[in-house]
Design a protein around this motif. Sequence first.
Motif, PDB file in Angstrom:
ATOM      1  N   SER A  16      55.861  43.908  49.807  1.00 55.89           N
ATOM      2  CA  SER A  16      56.341  44.232  48.572  1.00 55.89           C
ATOM      3  C   SER A  16      56.871  43.004  47.766  1.00 55.89           C
ATOM      4  O   SER A  16      58.035  42.366  48.254  1.00 55.89           O
ATOM      5  CB  SER A  16      57.293  45.364  48.507  1.00 55.89           C
ATOM      6  N   GLN A  17      56.248  42.705  46.629  1.00 57.51           N
ATOM      7  CA  GLN A  17      56.787  41.647  45.932  1.00 57.51           C
ATOM      8  C   GLN A  17      57.591  41.982  44.631  1.00 57.51           C
ATOM      9  O   GLN A  17      57.368  43.072  44.087  1.00 57.51           O
ATOM     10  CB  GLN A  17      55.606  40.543  45.425  1.00 57.51           C
ATOM     11  N   SER A  18      58.339  41.232  44.278  1.00 60.33           N
ATOM     12  CA  SER A  18      59.387  41.097  43.227  1.00 60.33           C
ATOM     13  C   SER A  18      58.589  41.554  41.751  1.00 60.33           C
ATOM     14  O   SER A  18      59.125  42.121  40.959  1.00 60.33           O
ATOM     15  CB  SER A  18      60.471  40.208  42.821  1.00 60.33           C
ATOM     16  N   ASP A  19      57.360  41.152  41.730  1.00 55.24           N
ATOM     17  CA  ASP A  19      56.345  41.331  40.420  1.00 55.24           C
ATOM     18  C   ASP A  19      56.103  42.655  40.284  1.00 55.24           C
ATOM     19  O   ASP A  19      54.987  42.957  39.463  1.00 55.24           O
ATOM     20  CB  ASP A  19      55.757  40.232  40.173  1.00 55.24           C
ATOM     21  N   GLY A  20      55.980  43.503  41.525  1.00 52.16           N
ATOM     22  CA  GLY A  20      55.390  44.866  41.730  1.00 52.16           C
ATOM     23  C   GLY A  20      54.212  44.796  42.320  1.00 52.16           C
ATOM     24  O   GLY A  20      53.594  45.710  42.661  1.00 52.16           O
ATOM     25  N   THR A  21      53.640  43.622  42.706  1.00 51.60           N
ATOM     26  CA  THR A  21      52.536  43.407  43.543  1.00 51.60           C
ATOM     27  C   THR A  21      52.717  43.898  44.992  1.00 51.60           C
ATOM     28  O   THR A  21      53.801  43.697  45.390  1.00 51.60           O
ATOM     29  CB  THR A  21      52.092  41.822  43.484  1.00 51.60           C
ATOM     30  N   LYS A  22      51.674  44.693  45.634  1.00 51.70           N
ATOM     31  CA  LYS A  22      51.864  45.055  47.006  1.00 51.70           C
ATOM     32  C   LYS A  22      50.820  44.572  47.718  1.00 51.70           C
ATOM     33  O   LYS A  22      49.649  44.706  47.146  1.00 51.70           O
ATOM     34  CB  LYS A  22      52.310  46.462  47.107  1.00 51.70           C
ATOM     35  N   ASN A  28      48.075  45.289  41.952  1.00 52.23           N
ATOM     36  CA  ASN A  28      49.022  44.797  41.027  1.00 52.23           C
ATOM     37  C   ASN A  28      50.116  45.767  40.838  1.00 52.23           C
ATOM     38  O   ASN A  28      50.259  46.930  41.528  1.00 52.23           O
ATOM     39  CB  ASN A  28      48.148  44.430  39.811  1.00 52.23           C
ATOM     40  N   LYS A  29      51.045  45.676  39.814  1.00 48.53           N
ATOM     41  CA  LYS A  29      52.105  46.214  39.528  1.00 48.53           C
ATOM     42  C   LYS A  29      51.653  47.820  38.708  1.00 48.53           C
ATOM     43  O   LYS A  29      52.463  48.717  38.807  1.00 48.53           O
ATOM     44  CB  LYS A  29      53.051  45.591  38.522  1.00 48.53           C
ATOM     45  N   ASP A  30      50.427  47.915  38.398  1.00 50.33           N
ATOM     46  CA  ASP A  30      49.695  49.020  38.160  1.00 50.33           C
ATOM     47  C   ASP A  30      49.187  49.841  38.930  1.00 50.33           C
ATOM     48  O   ASP A  30      48.491  50.739  38.670  1.00 50.33           O
ATOM     49  CB  ASP A  30      48.762  48.788  36.717  1.00 50.33           C
ATOM     50  N   GLU A  31      49.034  49.378  40.065  1.00 51.02           N
ATOM     51  CA  GLU A  31      48.737  50.008  41.223  1.00 51.02           C
ATOM     52  C   GLU A  31      47.250  50.053  41.517  1.00 51.02           C
ATOM     53  O   GLU A  31      46.389  50.873  41.975  1.00 51.02           O
ATOM     54  CB  GLU A  31      49.140  51.309  41.637  1.00 51.02           C
ATOM     55  N   ASN A  37      60.940  38.509  48.646  1.00 47.53           N
ATOM     56  CA  ASN A  37      60.059  39.715  48.696  1.00 47.53           C
ATOM     57  C   ASN A  37      60.009  40.344  50.155  1.00 47.53           C
ATOM     58  O   ASN A  37      60.573  39.814  51.202  1.00 47.53           O
ATOM     59  CB  ASN A  37      58.617  39.225  48.193  1.00 47.53           C
TER      60      ASN A  37
END
Length: 227
Positions: free
Chosen positions: A187-193, A210-213, A169
């Motif tokens: 920034s993480q590989s699962d989309g989490t920031k 989360n990945k959906d922002e 990440n």
Amino acid sequence: MYERFFKNKITPIGVVIINIGIRTQPRCFTKYSIPVIADIFDVVINMFSSFGYMEEDKDNFLVLKQIFEGLKRGGRVVLDLQNREWVIANSDFNKNWDQNESGMIFLEERIFDLNKSRAIVKFKVIESKKSEPIEIFHSIRLYTLTEIGNMLKKSGFKIASVYGSYDGNKYVGNWKDGMFHGKGTLSQSDGTKTFGEWKNGDMWNSILYNKDENIFIKYVNGRMIKP
């Protein structure tokens, strides 16, 4: 990844994998009798979140100290640890149950003890109405980056690098003594920031998306707040 203070060249000949809390060999050691031979290993690898199963911090520290003693000068240890904040944010801390075709019932309860920073999982298996339930559980101490960093330094190690996953990440921001410190973005590989401010490795004034922002966790002055 962590390395000893000495800067001698490493010759990758001897490698040992240590899984504390997971039986991987037909040999058993008590938590006080981990065999140590000084200055023999180039690399020690601790994988699959197998560090932290000792009940006391002093015993987990003893594991790190014995690893340090077993390493050659310039040797390294790789620790694979659970992300404490991720576990708190994503684990289902409830009681769940399931039943298979034969009627066997499985009960599972997950607890996070904030006072002791331990993740506890309890299992109960009921084979039939007449049988006694079988109960098993495990408990693992989850350390923050600051806590594990301080333990490693006290053991004699210093931080070489920190990764958020096997995928590596990405962190862009300020550092201090090998830890996140100041403003940065993770920034993480699962989309989490995560955006915001860190303090000595811990999230201080930060927002996690989360990945959906969508915001799912905030930290204000080091205190976690769920929106």
